[in-house]
Design a protein around this motif. Structure first.
Motif, short mmCIF file in Angstrom:
data_model
loop_
_atom_site.label_atom_id
_atom_site.label_comp_id
_atom_site.label_asym_id
_atom_site.label_seq_id
_atom_site.Cartn_x
_atom_site.Cartn_y
_atom_site.Cartn_z
N HIS A 134 47.74 42.73 50.65
CA HIS A 134 47.86 41.29 50.49
C HIS A 134 47.55 40.54 51.77
CE1 HIS A 134 51.88 43.06 51.19
NE2 HIS A 134 52.04 42.05 52.01
N ASP A 193 40.90 43.58 44.16
CA ASP A 193 41.55 44.29 45.27
C ASP A 193 42.03 45.65 44.77
OD1 ASP A 193 43.96 43.92 43.92
OD2 ASP A 193 44.79 42.51 45.36
N LEU A 199 39.84 38.81 42.95
CA LEU A 199 39.71 38.01 44.17
C LEU A 199 38.60 36.99 44.09
CD1 LEU A 199 40.14 40.77 46.94
CD2 LEU A 199 41.91 39.33 45.88
N ALA A 247 38.99 46.50 48.74
CA ALA A 247 38.60 45.85 47.49
C ALA A 247 37.38 46.58 46.94
CB ALA A 247 38.29 44.38 47.72
#
Length: 282
Positions: A98, A121, A127, A250
């Motif tokens: 995060h 992610d 995202l 990601a």
């Protein structure tokens, strides 16, 4: 010097953390405002004797995973945590996801791509995406605490489920990638939070998750159905996105048509989106 500083640092951070801040009862007989050693040990899931030795600066073996749990137990700030790892001579490679910021150029890459493309992610929170992916998935059209999570929507969002004519194989592929991500990032609590929530909400998820399927990021061909796009056959290409420490943070998903009908469908929807954009005020 490092051992002396380690002792002072751990004791200072333990003394500064109140029981209430750690989610513990203060109790009537507490003489000091901070946590006891046994409380830190319990929160970090380590033995009291082992933690005592660590705080005393003894030469003991410490893994990065264990040190990360101690950092969480003491509610260390990111800089404090980095300092603790430095004192122990360890390099932390599992920075919580995060904190990861998707490079701004990624949004430009997605917008230039003339087919659905999006970025997840490691726990499959969405995202970024382009207009073609938005048209296909209706991102943001579902509510709840996991509204932005691709895996949650696959099981819990009826409109999203209808995209997958072969839902079981598609879901197993997602679960397989998710399981691989969890193994690579064992210190991120979000994996278990999502698993627990899905387990409580979906018996189907429980059955598929218990198969312990794993899947690589390699490209696969999958069928889709969408009211506007129609029947689709899609090559799903997955590319990892890494941070400055070369750790996967990601995954970018790029869809390419696997047959002529899908290519024609993508082109038709792309023309509509371009025409709509042209009519919008500058």
């Amino acid at each position: 010097m490092q051992r002396t500083e380690l002792k002072a640092f751990l004791r200072a951070r333990r003394a500064a953390l109140t029981p209430e801040a750690a989610g513990l009862p203060r109790g009537p007989r507490r003489l000091t405002p901070g946590l006891r050693r046994e409380e830190v040990a319990a929160l970090a899931q380590v033995g009291v004797t082992w933690y005592t030795w660590l705080e005393q600066g003894r030469a003991i073996n410490v893994s990065t995973a264990t040190l990360a749990r101690i950092a969480r137990a003491l509610s260390l700030s990111p800089t404090d945590e980095a300092y603790l790892f430095a004192l122990m001579g360890l390099t932390r490679t599992d920075v919580p996801e995060h904190h990861f910021q998707l490079p701004a150029v990624m949004h430009q890459v997605l917008d230039l791509y003339q087919a659905p493309a999006f970025v997840l992610d490691t726990v499959f929170n969405v995202l970024a995406w382009n207009r073609m992916a938005e048209c296909l998935y209706d991102f943001g059209d579902f509510g709840g605490p996991f509204a932005d999570n691709h895996l949650w929507n696959a099981f819990m969002n009826p409109a999203r489920r209808r995209l997958y004519p072969d839902f079981e194989n598609g879901a197993l592929n997602l679960l397989g990638m998710y399981r691989m991500n969890q193994a690579a990032h064992p210190e991120d609590p979000r994996f278990n939070q999502l698993i627990e929530a899905l387990s409580a909400a979906s018996a189907e998820f429980v059955e598929l998750w218990q198969r312990c399927h794993t899947a690589p990021l390699s490209a696969i061909t999958v069928p889709f159905f969408h009211p506007e796009f129609g029947d689709l056959s899609i090559h799903s290409m997955r590319l990892p996105i890494r941070d400055s420490d070369h750790v996967d943070r990601a995954t970018a998903f790029f869809f390419a048509p696997a047959n002529a009908a899908t290519a024609a469908s993508f082109a038709r929807v792309a023309r509509r989106l371009t025409a709509e954009q042209a009519t919008q005020p500058a």
